[in-house]
Design an enzyme around this catalytic site. Structure first.
Site, PDB file in Angstrom:
ATOM      1  N   LEU A  18       0.837  -1.208   0.000  1.00 26.83           N
ATOM      2  CA  LEU A  18       0.000   0.000   0.000  1.00 26.83           C
ATOM      3  C   LEU A  18       0.872   1.259   0.000  1.00 26.83           C
ATOM      4  O   LEU A  18       0.598   2.214  -0.726  1.00 26.83           O
ATOM      5  CB  LEU A  18      -0.947   0.011   1.214  1.00 26.83           C
ATOM      6  CG  LEU A  18      -1.933   1.173   1.210  1.00 26.83           C
ATOM      7  CD1 LEU A  18      -2.873   1.105   0.015  1.00 26.83           C
ATOM      8  CD2 LEU A  18      -2.759   1.228   2.497  1.00 26.83           C
ATOM      9  N   LYS A  19       1.945   1.230   0.785  1.00 30.75           N
ATOM     10  CA  LYS A  19       2.843   2.400   0.854  1.00 30.75           C
ATOM     11  C   LYS A  19       3.358   2.753  -0.549  1.00 30.75           C
ATOM     12  O   LYS A  19       3.321   3.913  -0.969  1.00 30.75           O
ATOM     13  CB  LYS A  19       4.019   2.067   1.771  1.00 30.75           C
ATOM     14  CG  LYS A  19       5.117   3.090   1.753  1.00 30.75           C
ATOM     15  CD  LYS A  19       6.402   2.550   2.362  1.00 30.75           C
ATOM     16  CE  LYS A  19       7.501   3.562   2.201  1.00 30.75           C
ATOM     17  NZ  LYS A  19       7.297   4.776   2.993  1.00 30.75           N
ATOM     18  N   LYS A 115      -1.285  11.290  18.332  1.00 33.53           N
ATOM     19  CA  LYS A 115      -1.137   9.876  18.683  1.00 33.53           C
ATOM     20  C   LYS A 115      -2.468   9.201  18.968  1.00 33.53           C
ATOM     21  O   LYS A 115      -3.336   9.786  19.616  1.00 33.53           O
ATOM     22  CB  LYS A 115      -0.261   9.752  19.934  1.00 33.53           C
ATOM     23  CG  LYS A 115       1.155  10.129  19.695  1.00 33.53           C
ATOM     24  CD  LYS A 115       1.933   8.995  19.094  1.00 33.53           C
ATOM     25  CE  LYS A 115       3.284   9.499  18.631  1.00 33.53           C
ATOM     26  NZ  LYS A 115       4.185   8.430  18.239  1.00 33.53           N
ATOM     27  N   ASN A 120       2.050   4.022  18.809  1.00 36.21           N
ATOM     28  CA  ASN A 120       2.892   4.823  17.917  1.00 36.21           C
ATOM     29  C   ASN A 120       2.181   5.041  16.576  1.00 36.21           C
ATOM     30  O   ASN A 120       2.803   5.366  15.584  1.00 36.21           O
ATOM     31  CB  ASN A 120       4.243   4.117  17.723  1.00 36.21           C
ATOM     32  CG  ASN A 120       5.301   5.034  17.119  1.00 36.21           C
ATOM     33  OD1 ASN A 120       5.089   6.233  16.937  1.00 36.21           O
ATOM     34  ND2 ASN A 120       6.446   4.467  16.776  1.00 36.21           N
ATOM     35  N   CYS A 519       5.928   3.918   7.795  1.00 40.63           N
ATOM     36  CA  CYS A 519       5.901   2.734   8.651  1.00 40.63           C
ATOM     37  C   CYS A 519       7.152   2.684   9.512  1.00 40.63           C
ATOM     38  O   CYS A 519       8.153   3.327   9.199  1.00 40.63           O
ATOM     39  CB  CYS A 519       5.873   1.474   7.789  1.00 40.63           C
ATOM     40  SG  CYS A 519       4.397   1.370   6.774  1.00 40.63           S
ATOM     41  N   CYS A 646       8.685  15.492  20.663  1.00 44.12           N
ATOM     42  CA  CYS A 646       7.890  16.037  19.547  1.00 44.12           C
ATOM     43  C   CYS A 646       6.539  16.562  20.017  1.00 44.12           C
ATOM     44  O   CYS A 646       5.969  17.423  19.385  1.00 44.12           O
ATOM     45  CB  CYS A 646       7.645  15.008  18.473  1.00 44.12           C
ATOM     46  SG  CYS A 646       8.942  13.860  18.190  1.00 44.12           S
ATOM     47  N   HIS A 697       6.343  18.948   9.339  1.00 46.52           N
ATOM     48  CA  HIS A 697       5.462  18.060   8.568  1.00 46.52           C
ATOM     49  C   HIS A 697       4.983  18.719   7.284  1.00 46.52           C
ATOM     50  O   HIS A 697       4.427  18.061   6.420  1.00 46.52           O
ATOM     51  CB  HIS A 697       4.247  17.641   9.413  1.00 46.52           C
ATOM     52  CG  HIS A 697       4.649  16.768  10.566  1.00 46.52           C
ATOM     53  ND1 HIS A 697       4.661  17.219  11.860  1.00 46.52           N
ATOM     54  CD2 HIS A 697       5.083  15.493  10.600  1.00 46.52           C
ATOM     55  CE1 HIS A 697       5.087  16.244  12.645  1.00 46.52           C
ATOM     56  NE2 HIS A 697       5.347  15.192  11.913  1.00 46.52           N
TER      57      HIS A 697
HETATM   58  C1  LIG Z   1       9.689  10.669  14.770  1.00 44.97           C
HETATM   59  N1  LIG Z   1       8.792   9.580  14.571  1.00 44.97           N
HETATM   60  C2  LIG Z   1       9.176   8.266  14.744  1.00 44.97           C
HETATM   61  C3  LIG Z   1       8.301   7.395  15.413  1.00 44.97           C
HETATM   62  N2  LIG Z   1       8.661   6.118  15.625  1.00 44.97           N
HETATM   63  C4  LIG Z   1       9.840   5.670  15.207  1.00 44.97           C
HETATM   64  N3  LIG Z   1      10.192   4.391  15.416  1.00 44.97           N
HETATM   65  N4  LIG Z   1      10.713   6.468  14.537  1.00 44.97           N
HETATM   66  C5  LIG Z   1      10.405   7.762  14.279  1.00 44.97           C
HETATM   67  O1  LIG Z   1      11.219   8.468  13.675  1.00 44.97           O
HETATM   68  N5  LIG Z   1       7.122   7.844  15.841  1.00 44.97           N
HETATM   69  C6  LIG Z   1       6.697   9.200  15.726  1.00 44.97           C
HETATM   70  C7  LIG Z   1       7.378   9.949  14.654  1.00 44.97           C
HETATM   71  C8  LIG Z   1       6.720   9.865  13.290  1.00 44.97           C
HETATM   72  N6  LIG Z   1       6.835   8.596  12.655  1.00 44.97           N
HETATM   73  C9  LIG Z   1       7.571   8.309  11.563  1.00 44.97           C
HETATM   74  C10 LIG Z   1       7.602   6.984  11.266  1.00 44.97           C
HETATM   75  C11 LIG Z   1       8.269   6.546  10.142  1.00 44.97           C
HETATM   76  C12 LIG Z   1       8.911   7.439   9.322  1.00 44.97           C
HETATM   77  C13 LIG Z   1       9.584   6.971   8.102  1.00 44.97           C
HETATM   78  O2  LIG Z   1      10.108   7.758   7.354  1.00 44.97           O
HETATM   79  N7  LIG Z   1       9.578   5.653   7.806  1.00 44.97           N
HETATM   80  C14 LIG Z   1      10.138   5.140   6.599  1.00 44.97           C
HETATM   81  C15 LIG Z   1      10.935   3.883   6.874  1.00 44.97           C
HETATM   82  C16 LIG Z   1      12.216   4.198   7.568  1.00 44.97           C
HETATM   83  C17 LIG Z   1      13.157   3.038   7.448  1.00 44.97           C
HETATM   84  O3  LIG Z   1      13.182   2.164   8.261  1.00 44.97           O
HETATM   85  N8  LIG Z   1      13.910   3.006   6.376  1.00 44.97           N
HETATM   86  C18 LIG Z   1      14.821   1.929   6.099  1.00 44.97           C
HETATM   87  C19 LIG Z   1      14.300   1.070   4.959  1.00 44.97           C
HETATM   88  C20 LIG Z   1      13.922   1.906   3.808  1.00 44.97           C
HETATM   89  C21 LIG Z   1      13.244   1.129   2.693  1.00 44.97           C
HETATM   90  O4  LIG Z   1      12.041   1.033   2.645  1.00 44.97           O
HETATM   91  N9  LIG Z   1      14.040   0.615   1.798  1.00 44.97           N
HETATM   92  C22 LIG Z   1      13.509   0.009   0.621  1.00 44.97           C
HETATM   93  C23 LIG Z   1      14.503   0.212  -0.491  1.00 44.97           C
HETATM   94  C24 LIG Z   1      15.062   1.603  -0.616  1.00 44.97           C
HETATM   95  C25 LIG Z   1      14.210   2.527  -1.425  1.00 44.97           C
HETATM   96  O5  LIG Z   1      14.003   2.260  -2.613  1.00 44.97           O
HETATM   97  O6  LIG Z   1      13.771   3.585  -0.890  1.00 44.97           O
HETATM   98  C26 LIG Z   1      13.314  -1.474   0.887  1.00 44.97           C
HETATM   99  O7  LIG Z   1      13.892  -2.010   1.859  1.00 44.97           O
HETATM  100  O8  LIG Z   1      12.523  -2.071   0.149  1.00 44.97           O
HETATM  101  C27 LIG Z   1      16.181   2.507   5.735  1.00 44.97           C
HETATM  102  O9  LIG Z   1      16.309   3.744   5.662  1.00 44.97           O
HETATM  103  O10 LIG Z   1      17.101   1.726   5.563  1.00 44.97           O
HETATM  104  C28 LIG Z   1       9.039   4.809   5.629  1.00 44.97           C
HETATM  105  O11 LIG Z   1       9.359   4.874   4.423  1.00 44.97           O
HETATM  106  O12 LIG Z   1       7.915   4.472   6.013  1.00 44.97           O
HETATM  107  C29 LIG Z   1       8.889   8.784   9.609  1.00 44.97           C
HETATM  108  C30 LIG Z   1       8.215   9.228  10.765  1.00 44.97           C
HETATM  109  N1  LIG Z   2      16.806  13.060  16.304  1.00 49.85           N
HETATM  110  C1  LIG Z   2      15.556  12.624  15.716  1.00 49.85           C
HETATM  111  C2  LIG Z   2      14.417  12.975  16.589  1.00 49.85           C
HETATM  112  C3  LIG Z   2      13.074  12.754  15.993  1.00 49.85           C
HETATM  113  S1  LIG Z   2      11.808  12.752  17.141  1.00 49.85           S
HETATM  114  C4  LIG Z   2      15.386  13.260  14.359  1.00 49.85           C
HETATM  115  O1  LIG Z   2      15.879  14.356  14.185  1.00 49.85           O
HETATM  116  O2  LIG Z   2      14.767  12.673  13.469  1.00 49.85           O
HETATM  117 ZN   LIG Z   3      10.718  14.751  17.191  1.00 47.68          ZN
END
Ligand SMILES: CN1c2c(nc(N)[nH]c2=O)NC[C@@H]1CNc1ccc(C(=O)N[C@@H](CCC(=O)N[C@@H](CCC(=O)N[C@@H](CCC(=O)O)C(=O)O)C(=O)O)C(=O)O)cc1
Ligand SMILES: N[C@@H](CCS)C(=O)O
Ligand SMILES: [Zn+2]
Length: 759
Positions: A18-19, A115, A120, A519, A646, A697
Site C-alpha cells: 500500500l505504501k 497519537k 505509535n 511505517c 515532539c 510536517h
Molecule cells: C519521529 N517519529 C518516529 C516514530 N517512531 C519511530 N520508530 N521512529 C520515528 O522516527 N514515531 C513518531 C514519529 C513519526 N513517525 C515516523 C515513522 C516513520 C517514518 C519513516 O520515514 N519511515 C520510513 C521507513 C524508515 C526506514 O526504516 N527506512 C529503512 C528502509 C527503507 C526502505 O524502505 N528501503 C527500501 C529500499 C530503498 C528505497 O528504494 O527507498 C526497501 O527495503 O525495500 C532505511 O532507511 O534503511 C518509511 O518509508 O515508512 C517517519 C516518521
Molecule cells: N533526532 C531525531 C528525533 C526525531 S523525534 C530526528 O531528528 O529525526
Molecule cells: Zn521529534
C-alpha cells in the site's frame, strides 16, 4: 460454539504494497485505478487470512487513517478540502495538504495529526465547530461491504463509534464538541440501516474511550448514543481496547448493545466483574491474544483459563485479539533470516489468527482436536522460559549496583550553565536542528545494497560519510551554531540502536503503520540488554572532524527505545527500561570521552508512554524520568545535555519534565503559537528551551517575520537568555530543497532577534 473474529487487520500489505502504491499515486506516477486495484488485492488477502475465523472484518482498510475515514463517512472532511475533486483526492488533501501531483489543485493546510491513544500510530484529528453538520457519505464504505460479500466473506463491518469520534476531535471555536452528538447520531443510524439492508447481522462499533477516565458528560453521551443506535436493525458489538474499564465497567456492560468486547490482556482482573454485570442476553467478546505485542500466547494456559468461562457463557462467548492487529507486523513467515530460536517464540498478525482458532477449537471440540498444535505451543513457551539467552549475569549484577547517585549531575543547572557558556561561547538565541536531515532515495538505496551484500562496509561507510560532509557543509553555509551529523546512517531512530544492542532482534518485513504511508519496524527486545561496543561515536567524531563548530552527539533515550520497541512480557517495562538506560549511559560517556560535549538524548515517546489513566501516571513518570537521568547524568558539568520531544503538551507533567534536568529541551510548539510554553512560564522552568519555530510536517518554507514573531512570543514566557531557535522535529521526511531555505530563514530570524536584543 465459540465465535471467533478480529477487531482489525494490518492494511499495509505483507511487503508494504500500500505504501508504494500511495506514494506512486501522490508523485503523479500512477493512476487512481492502480492504487484502488492494489488496495482491493490487500483487502482480499486480508479476508482470505481471516477465513479461518467465523467473521471477517470489513471497513478496517484505510487509504491513510481510519479516523479520517470516519470524517469522510460522516461528511466532516475539513471545509477547506471540499472541492470538485474526486472524493479520494479531497481525502488525501485533508491528510497531507495535497493529493496526486498529477491533479490540478490548490494545496490546503493538512489536518493535525496526533497519537492514537498510547500507541505509535497517528490519526488525523477531526475538526469541529458549533455549526458543524454531518451527512452520510457511505458509498465507499458500502462498496467494501459488497465487495466482501461477493467474495463469500461473512462480513462484520467495523465503525469508530460516534462518541469516541467526537472525543478524539478538536473544537476549532471553543464550542463544546460533545454537543454535536445529537447531530451525528442520525448519520450513524442511517448507516446501520443501510448495512442491515446489505444483509449485515453484526456491526463492531469501537468506543476505546471507555478505557479512559470519563467525565459525566461523556458517560451521558455514551448512554444517549447507544439508546439511539440500539434501535437500528443490526446487532452492535461494542468494543473497548488498550486498557481496563474500571469506573466505566458498569456503563460498558449496561449500554444497550448486543455484545461487549474487552481487552482481557489489560483487564484480566475485571473479567469476573464484567461477566457478573453483563446482561444474560449479551455476547462477551474476550480479547485474549495480545494485539500490541509479538510473543506467542501460552495457549494451554489460555484454554485452561477460558474453559470455566466457556462453560458458563456457552455460545455467548466470542474470542478475538485484544485490539486491532494494526499494531503488529503482518506475517512471521516473511522472515526468512530471523534467529531461529527467537523466531519460534514469536507471533505476528497472521499467526495470531491461527492461535485464536486453536484456542476456539480446543474449547469447542476438546483439546484432542488440536493436540499437536497445543503440544508445539507448549514447547515454544517452555523454550522461551528456559532459554539461556534471555538472562545475563553481567547485566543482572550491574542492575544490583545501581544507586540513586548515578542519576544526579554533579552541580545544579545554574552552576553548569556558567561553565557551559564559558566553554561553548554561543550567541544569544543559538540555532540548531533536531538531528536528522533528508533520508534521500540515494541514502536508502545505499543501505539496501549494504544489507544485500552488494556494498561492503567501507564502501557503505564512505557513502554515509559523504552524506555527513554534505550535512556539515550545508549547516556551515546556513550559519547554524550547533551542528548535527544528520543521521544518514540510521534507518530509524529506534531500530538503528536496537540493531546494535544485545538482547534485541530485528525483523526484515516487520513493518507497522505509523501514519499514512510511513511505517516503522519496531525492534524486538527478547532478553537482557547490553551494549557490546560504542554505537555512534565514530560517526559523530567524523562529523566533528569536519568543522570547528560543536557537533551534537545524537542518541535515542531509554524511554523512547522502550516505547517504540516490542518489549519482553516476562518482566515489568520499568525493568527493561533500566537496562536500556544503563546501555545508553555507556554510550553517552563514550561520546564524552571522545570529546563530544553536547549530547542530545531524544525522548520523543516519553509523553506518549503515559498510561491512559491519570491515576497511573506518577508511577510511570517516576521510573521513566529516573531512567533518563541515569542515562544522561554521568557526565561532567561542562557537557551539555539536550533532550527532544515532539509532543509538548506538558501541562500535567511539567514537574517531571523539569526533573529530567536536561540542560536544553527542544520541543514542538510552532503550531500552538508558543502557547504551549505557558506552562514552562507558570512553573518557572529553570533550564534552557528550544521551542520549535516551524512545522516540519509541512513542505512550506516559513517567513523570517513569522519565526521572529513566534520567538518574541516565546521571550514573553521564557527569559531570552534561555531560548534556543530550532525546528519542531527532525527533517528526515523533507527534501533538501525545502530544508535549506527554511533553515536559512531560521538563522536570519535569529540574527535579527540578537540585534533587537542588543538595541
Ligand atoms: C519521529 N517519529 C518516529 C516514530 N517512531 C519511530 N520508530 N521512529 C520515528 O522516527 N514515531 C513518531 C514519529 C513519526 N513517525 C515516523 C515513522 C516513520 C517514518 C519513516 O520515514 N519511515 C520510513 C521507513 C524508515 C526506514 O526504516 N527506512 C529503512 C528502509 C527503507 C526502505 O524502505 N528501503 C527500501 C529500499 C530503498 C528505497 O528504494 O527507498 C526497501 O527495503 O525495500 C532505511 O532507511 O534503511 C518509511 O518509508 O515508512 C517517519 C516518521
Ligand atoms: N533526532 C531525531 C528525533 C526525531 S523525534 C530526528 O531528528 O529525526
Ligand atoms: Zn521529534
Amino acid at each position: 460454539m465459540i465465535t471467533t473474529h478480529t477487531l482489525g487487520f494490518p492494511r499495509i500489505g505483507k511487503k508494504r504494497e500500500l505504501k508504494f502504491a500511495q506514494e506512486a499515486y501522490w508523485r503523479g506516477e500512477s493512476m487512481v485505478a492502480d492504487l484502488e486495484s492494489i488496495a482491493a488485492t490487500i483487502r482480499q488477502q486480508n479476508w482470505q487470512s481471516q477465513k479461518k475465523l467465523d467473521f471477517q472484518t470489513v471497513g478496517d482498510f484505510s487509504f491513510y487513517d481510519h479516523v479520517l475515514d470516519t470524517s469522510l463517512l460522516v461528511g466532516n472532511l475539513p471545509k477547506r478540502t471540499q472541492s470538485d475533486l474526486p472524493e479520494l483526492d479531497q481525502y488525501f488533501q485533508a491528510a497531507r495538504g495535497q493529493t496526486s501531483k498529477a491533479v490540478e489543485q490548490t494545496p490546503v493546510a493538512a489536518a493535525e495529526m496526533t497519537k492514537w491513544f498510547d500507541t505509535n500510530y497517528h490519526y488525523l484529528v477531526p475538526e469541529f465547530a458549533a455549526d458543524t453538520d454531518f451527512e452520510l457519505h457511505a458509498n465507499r464504505y458500502l462498496s467494501y461491504v459488497r465487495e466482501a460479500k461477493q467474495q463469500g466473506v461473512n462480513a462484520k463491518p467495523v465503525l469508530l463509534g460516534p462518541v469516541s469520534y467526537i472525543w478524539l476531535g478538536k473544537s476549532k471555536d471553543d464550542s463544546n464538541k460533545v454537543d454535536l452528538l445529537p447531530k451525528l447520531l442520525p448519520v450513524y443510524s442511517a448507516l446501520l440501516a443501510q448495512l442491515a439492508e446489505e444483509g449485515i447481522e453484526w456491526v463492531q462499533i469501537d468506543e476505546p474511550i471507555l478505557v479512559t477516565e470519563l467525565e459525566d458528560d461523556w458517560q451521558q453521551a455514551l448512554n444517549q448514543a447507544y439508546l439511539a443506535l440500539n434501535k437500528a436493525p443490526v446487532k452492535l458489538l461494542l468494543t473497548t481496547y488498550f486498557g481496563s474499564l474500571k469506573t466505566n465497567l458498569r456503563l460498558a456492560c449496561e449500554l444497550p448493545t448486543a455484545g461487549l468486547h474487552i481487552d482481557t490482556l489489560n483487564a484480566a482482573e475485571e473479567v469476573v466483574d464484567v461477566i457478573s454485570h453483563l446482561p444474560e442476553n449479551k455476547v462477551l467478546s474476550m480479547g485474549v491474544i495480545n494485539g500490541r505485542n509479538v510473543w506467542k500466547t501460552d495457549l494451554n494456559d489460555l484454554v485452561a483459563g477460558l474453559a470455566p468461562i466457556h462453560n458458563r457463557l456457552g455460545d455467548r462467548l466470542w474470542l478475538a485479539p485484544s485490539c486491532s492487529l494494526l499494531h503488529v507486523p503482518v506475517d512471521l513467515n516473511s522472515e526468512t533470516d530471523l534467529d531461529a530460536e527467537v523466531k519460534d517464540w514469536l507471533s505476528f498478525a497472521e499467526q495470531k489468527l491461527e492461535e485464536l482458532t486453536i484456542v476456539a477449537t480446543a474449547l469447542n471440540e476438546g483439546r484432542d482436536a488440536v493436540a499437536a498444535e497445543l503440544a508445539a505451543n507448549a514447547k515454544s513457551i517452555a523454550a522461551r522460559q528456559t532459554s539461556s539467552r534471555v538472562h545475563r549475569n553481567d547485566v543482572q549484577q550491574r542492575l544490583q549496583s545501581v544507586t540513586d547517585d548515578i542519576a544526579n549531575r554533579q552541580q545544579p543547572y545554574a552552576e553548569r550553565t556558567k561553565l557551559q557558556q564559558a566553554k561553548f561561547n554561543l550567541p544569544m538565541y543559538p540555532t540548531t536542528t533536531i538531528g536528522s536531515f533528508p533520508q534521500t532515495t540515494e541514502i536508502r538505496q545505499a543501505r539496501q545494497m549494504f544489507r544485500k551484500g552488494e556494498l561492503d562496509f567501507p564502501a557503505y561507510q564512505g557513502k554515509m560519510q559523504a552524506q555527513i560532509q554534505r550535512a556539515i557543509a550545508e549547516q556551515e553555509q546556513v550559519g547554524l551554531d550547533v551542528l548535527v551529523h544528520g543521521e544518514a546512517e540510521r534507518n530509524d531512530m529506534v531500530e538503528y540502536f536496537g540493531e546494535q544492542l544485545e538482547g534485541y532482534i530485528f525483523s526484515r518485513f516487520g513493518w507497522v503503520q505509523s501514519y499514512g504511508s510511513r511505517c516503522v519496524k519496531p525492534p524486538i527486545i527478547f532478553g537482557d540488554i547490553a551494549r557490546p561496543k560504542a554505537m555512534t561515536v565514530d560517526w559523530i567524531k567524523y562529523a566533528q572532524s569536519l568543522t570547528d563548530k560543536p557537533v551534537k552527539g545524537m542518541l535515542t533515550g531509554p524511554v523512547t527505545m522502550l516505547n517504540w520497541s516490542f518489549v519482553r512480557d516476562d518482566q515489568p517495562r520499568s525493568a527493561t527500561c533500566l537496562q536500556l538506560a544503563l546501555a545508553i549511559r555507556d554510550e553517552v560517556q563514550d561520546l564524552e570521552k571522545a570529546g563530544v560535549n553536547i549530547i542530545q538524548i531524544d525522548e520523543a515517546a516519553l509523553r506518549e508512554g503515559l498510561p491512559l489513566r491519570r491515576a497511573e501516571w506518577q508511577d510511570y513518570l517516576n521510573w521513566a524520568v529516573r531512567c533518563f537521568r541515569i542515562t544522561a547524568n554521568g557526565v561532567e558539568n561542562e557537557t551539555q545535555i539536550h533532550t527532544h520531544m515532539c509532543y509538548s503538551e506538558f501541562n500535567d507533567i511539567i514537574e517531571s519534565i523539569a526533573a529530567m534536568d536536561a540542560d536544553v529541551i527542544t520541543i514542538e510548539t510552532s503550531r500552538s503559537d508558543m502557547e504551549l510554553l505557558d506552562v514552562f512560564n507558570a512553573f518557572s522552568y529553570p533550564n534552557e528551551i528550544g521551542p520549535g519555530v516551524y512545522d516540519i510536517h509541512s513542505p512550506n518554507i516559513p517567513k523570517v517575520e513569522y519565526i521572529k514573531s513566534l520567538m518574541e512570543k516565546a521571550a514573553q514566557r521564557i527569559p531570552a537568555e534561555r531560548l534556543w531557535v530550532n525546528p519542531d522535529c527532525g527533517l528526515k521526511t523533507r527534501q533538501w530543497a525545502e530544508v535549506k531555505p527554511a533553515l536559512q530563514t531560521m538563522v536570519e530570524a535569529a540574527k535579527q532577534l540578537r540585534q533587537q536584543h542588543v538595541a
